[in-house]
Design a protein around this motif. Sequence first.
Motif, PDB file in Angstrom:
ATOM      1  N   PRO A 241       7.475 -13.888  -0.178  1.00  0.00           N
ATOM      2  CA  PRO A 241       8.120 -13.231  -1.297  1.00  0.00           C
ATOM      3  C   PRO A 241       7.052 -12.646  -2.377  1.00  0.00           C
ATOM      4  CG  PRO A 241       9.302 -15.112  -0.850  1.00  0.00           C
ATOM      5  CD  PRO A 241       7.986 -15.185  -0.012  1.00  0.00           C
ATOM      6  N   GLU A 242       5.894 -13.100  -2.300  1.00  0.00           N
ATOM      7  CA  GLU A 242       4.662 -12.566  -2.928  1.00  0.00           C
ATOM      8  C   GLU A 242       4.360 -11.211  -2.763  1.00  0.00           C
ATOM      9  OE1 GLU A 242       1.809 -15.312  -3.057  1.00  0.00           O
ATOM     10  OE2 GLU A 242       2.620 -16.926  -3.966  1.00  0.00           O
ATOM     11  N   GLU A 243       4.769 -10.837  -1.462  1.00  0.00           N
ATOM     12  CA  GLU A 243       4.432  -9.223  -0.871  1.00  0.00           C
ATOM     13  C   GLU A 243       5.360  -8.404  -1.103  1.00  0.00           C
ATOM     14  OE1 GLU A 243       1.464  -8.814   0.054  1.00  0.00           O
ATOM     15  OE2 GLU A 243       0.663 -10.786   0.964  1.00  0.00           O
ATOM     16  N   TYR A 244       6.207  -8.360  -2.327  1.00  0.00           N
ATOM     17  CA  TYR A 244       7.222  -7.434  -2.571  1.00  0.00           C
ATOM     18  C   TYR A 244       6.709  -6.068  -2.728  1.00  0.00           C
ATOM     19  CZ  TYR A 244       5.306  -8.048  -7.512  1.00  0.00           C
ATOM     20  OH  TYR A 244       4.575  -8.218  -8.549  1.00  0.00           O
ATOM     21  N   ILE A 245       5.398  -5.814  -3.073  1.00  0.00           N
ATOM     22  CA  ILE A 245       4.744  -4.623  -3.309  1.00  0.00           C
ATOM     23  C   ILE A 245       4.729  -3.945  -2.165  1.00  0.00           C
ATOM     24  CG2 ILE A 245       2.613  -3.203  -3.982  1.00  0.00           C
ATOM     25  CD1 ILE A 245       4.282  -3.650  -6.185  1.00  0.00           C
ATOM     26  N   PHE A 246       4.058  -4.900  -0.979  1.00  0.00           N
ATOM     27  CA  PHE A 246       3.915  -4.492   0.200  1.00  0.00           C
ATOM     28  C   PHE A 246       4.880  -4.141   1.258  1.00  0.00           C
ATOM     29  CE2 PHE A 246       1.495  -4.551   4.531  1.00  0.00           C
ATOM     30  CZ  PHE A 246       0.528  -3.699   4.250  1.00  0.00           C
ATOM     31  N   ALA A 247       6.059  -4.740   0.929  1.00  0.00           N
ATOM     32  CA  ALA A 247       7.246  -4.408   1.800  1.00  0.00           C
ATOM     33  C   ALA A 247       8.028  -3.442   1.200  1.00  0.00           C
ATOM     34  CB  ALA A 247       8.193  -5.811   1.227  1.00  0.00           C
ATOM     35  N   ALA A 248       7.930  -2.830  -0.254  1.00  0.00           N
ATOM     36  CA  ALA A 248       8.508  -1.752  -0.601  1.00  0.00           C
ATOM     37  C   ALA A 248       7.659  -0.620  -0.425  1.00  0.00           C
ATOM     38  CB  ALA A 248       8.432  -1.855  -2.149  1.00  0.00           C
ATOM     39  N   LEU A 249       6.164  -0.576  -0.172  1.00  0.00           N
ATOM     40  CA  LEU A 249       5.537   0.358   0.423  1.00  0.00           C
ATOM     41  C   LEU A 249       5.824   0.537   1.905  1.00  0.00           C
ATOM     42  CD1 LEU A 249       3.087   2.296   0.084  1.00  0.00           C
ATOM     43  CD2 LEU A 249       1.367   0.456   0.820  1.00  0.00           C
ATOM     44  N   ASN A 250       5.883  -0.590   2.703  1.00  0.00           N
ATOM     45  CA  ASN A 250       6.319  -0.201   4.131  1.00  0.00           C
ATOM     46  C   ASN A 250       7.683   0.605   4.563  1.00  0.00           C
ATOM     47  OD1 ASN A 250       4.020  -1.421   5.153  1.00  0.00           O
ATOM     48  ND2 ASN A 250       4.993  -3.464   5.327  1.00  0.00           N
ATOM     49  N   LEU A 251       8.780   0.126   3.465  1.00  0.00           N
ATOM     50  CA  LEU A 251      10.073   0.851   3.591  1.00  0.00           C
ATOM     51  C   LEU A 251      10.075   2.169   2.889  1.00  0.00           C
ATOM     52  CD1 LEU A 251      12.488  -2.160   2.311  1.00  0.00           C
ATOM     53  CD2 LEU A 251      12.014  -1.384   4.596  1.00  0.00           C
ATOM     54  N   TYR A 252       9.101   2.520   2.021  1.00  0.00           N
ATOM     55  CA  TYR A 252       9.046   3.835   1.583  1.00  0.00           C
ATOM     56  C   TYR A 252       8.490   4.639   2.599  1.00  0.00           C
ATOM     57  CZ  TYR A 252       6.822   7.465  -1.232  1.00  0.00           C
ATOM     58  OH  TYR A 252       6.206   8.502  -1.659  1.00  0.00           O
ATOM     59  N   MET A 253       7.245   4.195   3.286  1.00  0.00           N
ATOM     60  CA  MET A 253       6.874   4.849   4.380  1.00  0.00           C
ATOM     61  C   MET A 253       7.627   5.238   5.440  1.00  0.00           C
ATOM     62  SD  MET A 253       2.970   3.240   4.536  1.00  0.00           S
ATOM     63  CE  MET A 253       2.366   4.022   5.873  1.00  0.00           C
ATOM     64  N   ASP A 254       8.504   4.207   5.703  1.00  0.00           N
ATOM     65  CA  ASP A 254       9.336   4.516   6.674  1.00  0.00           C
ATOM     66  C   ASP A 254      10.557   5.719   6.415  1.00  0.00           C
ATOM     67  OD1 ASP A 254       8.514   2.506   8.356  1.00  0.00           O
ATOM     68  OD2 ASP A 254       9.577   1.020   7.658  1.00  0.00           O
ATOM     69  N   VAL A 255      11.052   5.677   5.324  1.00  0.00           N
ATOM     70  CA  VAL A 255      11.890   6.583   4.803  1.00  0.00           C
ATOM     71  C   VAL A 255      11.264   7.994   4.958  1.00  0.00           C
ATOM     72  CG1 VAL A 255      13.431   7.391   2.946  1.00  0.00           C
ATOM     73  CG2 VAL A 255      13.199   4.977   3.528  1.00  0.00           C
ATOM     74  N   VAL A 256       9.989   7.877   4.381  1.00  0.00           N
ATOM     75  CA  VAL A 256       9.457   9.199   4.356  1.00  0.00           C
ATOM     76  C   VAL A 256       9.024   9.898   5.802  1.00  0.00           C
ATOM     77  CG1 VAL A 256       7.185  10.464   3.638  1.00  0.00           C
ATOM     78  CG2 VAL A 256       8.412   9.160   2.051  1.00  0.00           C
ATOM     79  N   ARG A 257       8.660   9.061   6.618  1.00  0.00           N
ATOM     80  CA  ARG A 257       8.357   9.595   7.941  1.00  0.00           C
ATOM     81  C   ARG A 257       9.864  10.191   8.633  1.00  0.00           C
ATOM     82  NH1 ARG A 257       4.665   5.075   8.693  1.00  0.00           N
ATOM     83  NH2 ARG A 257       6.431   3.869   9.307  1.00  0.00           N
ATOM     84  N   ILE A 258      11.037   9.354   8.234  1.00  0.00           N
ATOM     85  CA  ILE A 258      12.329   9.741   8.790  1.00  0.00           C
ATOM     86  C   ILE A 258      12.709  11.214   8.195  1.00  0.00           C
ATOM     87  CG2 ILE A 258      14.717   9.477   8.670  1.00  0.00           C
ATOM     88  CD1 ILE A 258      14.290   6.564   8.851  1.00  0.00           C
TER      89      ILE A 258
END
Length: 270
Positions: A241-258
């Motif tokens: 749960p402390e990695e909320y920034i990195f989790a949001a970054l991963n989802l953001y990159m997935d959406v942008v790639r799609i």
Amino acid sequence: MAYVNMNEQNPPQSSQYGWKPNDPVPQASTSSGPAPPYIDPEDLQPKNFAFTDESIRKGFLRKVYLILMAQLTFTFGVVALFVFHEPTKQFAQRNPTILLIACITTLVVVIAMACCENARRSFPTNFICLGIFTAAESFLVGSVASVYDSQEVLMAIGITAVLCLGLTIFAMQTKYDFTACGGFLLAALLCLMIFGFVAIFWRSHLVSTIYASCGALLACIFLIYDTQIMMGGKHKYSVSPEEYIFAALNLYMDVVRIFLYVLQLIGNKK
């Protein structure tokens, strides 16, 4: 000195000690200080505290998706600026050096956040790094979208939104655990990168279509993987749960790639 319990033979009177005959007989203390207060064992049990694992995970998910929505709002706002504002579009096309700087910036920030724990966990450093990455990535996405027709860009945004919503619901409801497929996804990503280098030198509409289709499919699987690894629960792997920034970054990159792969599939460059 030994203490003798004399209360059974000569109990104290209530007038002298404030004690009633029906009350329990007080016991002599074995220490010089006052007796410790009585603690009910039931008071030591947790009383429905909110800080359970489930509540922490729900708060983590809310935080991640709020950050993600802010990133996507900013990015697609920049895309709209590049697509509909002619001076901005011409500025990006006349200054390719800025595009190269943005590419290097995104790469450096991602590596720094992946390798340095303080860059993604310490406040406000984590938000500063995320803001720099989002700004640079938004410039890149806007520059790519500016070479396509506005109608095609809007259609790609709509398709991306529907895909991401459906895949997120599927990732939250399915019984299949995609978090155990990390090795397979890494191998598929490396193969896609090699195929991308081949497509640079072997230019044809068929090769470009196959590359964009494989990339979109892999990005969709990555979105499911990152969603499940963020949810935790019964999945094999989960992110802290402390990695909320990195989790949001991963989802953001997935959406942008799609979005970029879908745009490449349905769009024709000007």
